[in-house]
Design an enzyme around this catalytic site. Structure first.
Site, PDB file in Angstrom:
ATOM      1  N   TYR A   1       0.832  -1.191   0.000  1.00 40.55           N
ATOM      2  CA  TYR A   1       0.000   0.000   0.000  1.00 40.55           C
ATOM      3  C   TYR A   1       0.880   1.259   0.000  1.00 40.55           C
ATOM      4  O   TYR A   1       2.094   1.169  -0.092  1.00 40.55           O
ATOM      5  CB  TYR A   1      -0.998  -0.066   1.152  1.00 40.55           C
ATOM      6  CG  TYR A   1      -1.938  -1.251   0.988  1.00 40.55           C
ATOM      7  CD1 TYR A   1      -2.687  -1.413  -0.179  1.00 40.55           C
ATOM      8  CD2 TYR A   1      -2.032  -2.238   1.965  1.00 40.55           C
ATOM      9  CE1 TYR A   1      -3.515  -2.509  -0.360  1.00 40.55           C
ATOM     10  CE2 TYR A   1      -2.864  -3.353   1.779  1.00 40.55           C
ATOM     11  CZ  TYR A   1      -3.595  -3.476   0.622  1.00 40.55           C
ATOM     12  OH  TYR A   1      -4.411  -4.571   0.431  1.00 40.55           O
TER      13      TYR A   1
ATOM     14  N   ARG B   1       3.140  -1.186  10.892  1.00 40.27           N
ATOM     15  CA  ARG B   1       3.169  -2.498  10.246  1.00 40.27           C
ATOM     16  C   ARG B   1       3.970  -2.376   8.958  1.00 40.27           C
ATOM     17  O   ARG B   1       3.694  -1.499   8.128  1.00 40.27           O
ATOM     18  CB  ARG B   1       1.772  -3.016   9.935  1.00 40.27           C
ATOM     19  CG  ARG B   1       1.829  -4.504   9.532  1.00 40.27           C
ATOM     20  CD  ARG B   1       0.495  -5.167   9.449  1.00 40.27           C
ATOM     21  NE  ARG B   1       0.646  -6.621   9.550  1.00 40.27           N
ATOM     22  CZ  ARG B   1      -0.341  -7.486   9.421  1.00 40.27           C
ATOM     23  NH1 ARG B   1      -1.567  -7.064   9.197  1.00 40.27           N
ATOM     24  NH2 ARG B   1      -0.113  -8.780   9.528  1.00 40.27           N
TER      25      ARG B   1
END
Length: 364
Positions: free
Chosen positions: A182, A230
């Site tokens: 992402y 993350r």
């Protein structure tokens, strides 16, 4: 006491065991708003016995959604709905609650996964123009527009605004999503970032946006909230983002006051070659754990209680995230406690459910 059921903490957030439910997209929101599905889903997970439940990737802007039914946190109406959901959950469950704030970048504008998940163009219903570090498409998807520096600055502010809304809603933990291909991962990886300005090229430049986002978010919310990251520790592609860079990034984030690292891998390239098997991502968590004093969360086909116990006992990681396994068995922590001869706190409504052979399994 087993290692898996020993208490620990993320920043100032105390946790009564080492079991975490990671973010898992549900693709069931309406205009970014949580629905009855989310209310039931997260109540169920919060009653599972896991110490921390992290709400799915929540988009900081409409164009940052993976699909048109992603959860969002880009406006106050969404924050109010999340606040109500958390208040309802906390009437019955004592799990800590976190949220992952995210921007999908070039992997946005796709259809729902159960109808194929194909990339949608900006001219199709439910589609829009995607953005990224560079105008390089992901696989066969439609090419994104390269973000200008002004748009990058706007993106940083959108992360900050989302974090403030998460604080208002009452979350204990904010996780910044820089994994799985992402937007923030797209800036980190040389495979997707071919910019010629200060956000591209060297490791320092490619990590600049994530560092800016973390600094701004950490400054914007109270120190009582844990803020973690993350990451994907590798792209699983030659010439891509890799473990040495992930370790270097971890060391920088620790100096800046990051509270934990949540270590996954992959998602950046359709050319990735991943040798999937039990514990397949744990070595990355272990390598990062050896270079930081921050808590490290391990993921990746961790399905058995003895397996999770061994990871904590041997110091490979500090916490275990159980994702798909928790969807399959939402009482996984109960069963783990039984197998490890441990006691686990449950809602009083469930105290009568202990099997005869495990009469001392529950506490309230």
């Amino acid at each position: 006491m087993s290692f898996l059921f020993s208490p620990s903490s993320l920043g100032q957030i105390s946790l009564n065991n080492r079991i975490i439910v990671p973010p898992m997209c549900q693709y069931s929101a309406i205009d970014g708003m949580p629905t009855a599905w989310h209310n039931a889903h997260y109540m169920n997970l919060a009653l599972s016995g896991a110490a921390l439940v992290i709400v799915e990737a929540s988009a900081i802007t409409p164009v940052g959604r993976i699909t048109y039914q992603d959860l969002g946190i880009w406006n106050d109406e969404q924050a109010n709905a999340l606040k109500k959901m958390l208040n309802d959950i906390r009437q019955f469950a004592d799990a800590r609650l976190g949220i992952q704030i995210a921007h999908a970048g070039r992997k946005a504008s796709t259809d729902l996964p159960w109808v194929g998940g194909k990339s949608l163009s900006s001219t199709e219903p439910h589609g829009w123009q995607t953005v990224s570090a560079s105008n390089i498409a992901f696989g066969q998807s439609y090419p994104p527009c390269e973000l200008s520096q002004a748009q990058i600055a706007e993106t940083v502010q959108q992360f900050v605004d989302a974090a403030k809304r998460a604080e208002y809603a009452g979350f204990d933990v904010i996780e910044i999503h820089a994994a799985h291909g992402y937007l923030l991962h797209q800036f980190l990886s040389p495979l997707s970032n071919q910019r010629q300005d200060e956000y591209g090229g060297s490791f320092e430049n490619r990590s600049r946006l994530l560092i800016e986002v973390f600094r701004a978010v950490r400054q914007a919310v109270t120190s009582e909230i844990a803020v973690g990251i993350r990451i994907s520790a590798t792209d699983w592609v030659d010439g891509g983002w890799d473990l040495p860079e992930a370790i270097e990034l971890t060391e920088q984030l620790e100096e800046l006051g990051c509270d934990y690292m949540h270590v996954s891998s992959g998602g950046l390239s359709d050319k990735q070659q991943i040798p999937v098997g039990p514990n397949y991502q744990v070595p990355f968590a272990q390598a990062i754990n050896e270079h930081t004093m921050m808590p490290v969360i391990a993921v990746g086909l961790i399905t058995e209680p003895a397996q999770a116990e061994a990871i904590i006992a041997t110091g490979q990681a500090d916490f275990i995230a159980i994702g798909r396994g928790m969807l399959y068995d939402p009482r996984w922590p109960w069963h783990a406690a039984a197998q490890l001869s441990e006691n686990i706190r449950v809602a009083p409504q469930y105290l009568r459910s202990a099997p005869h052979q495990f009469k001392s399994l529950y506490s309230k």
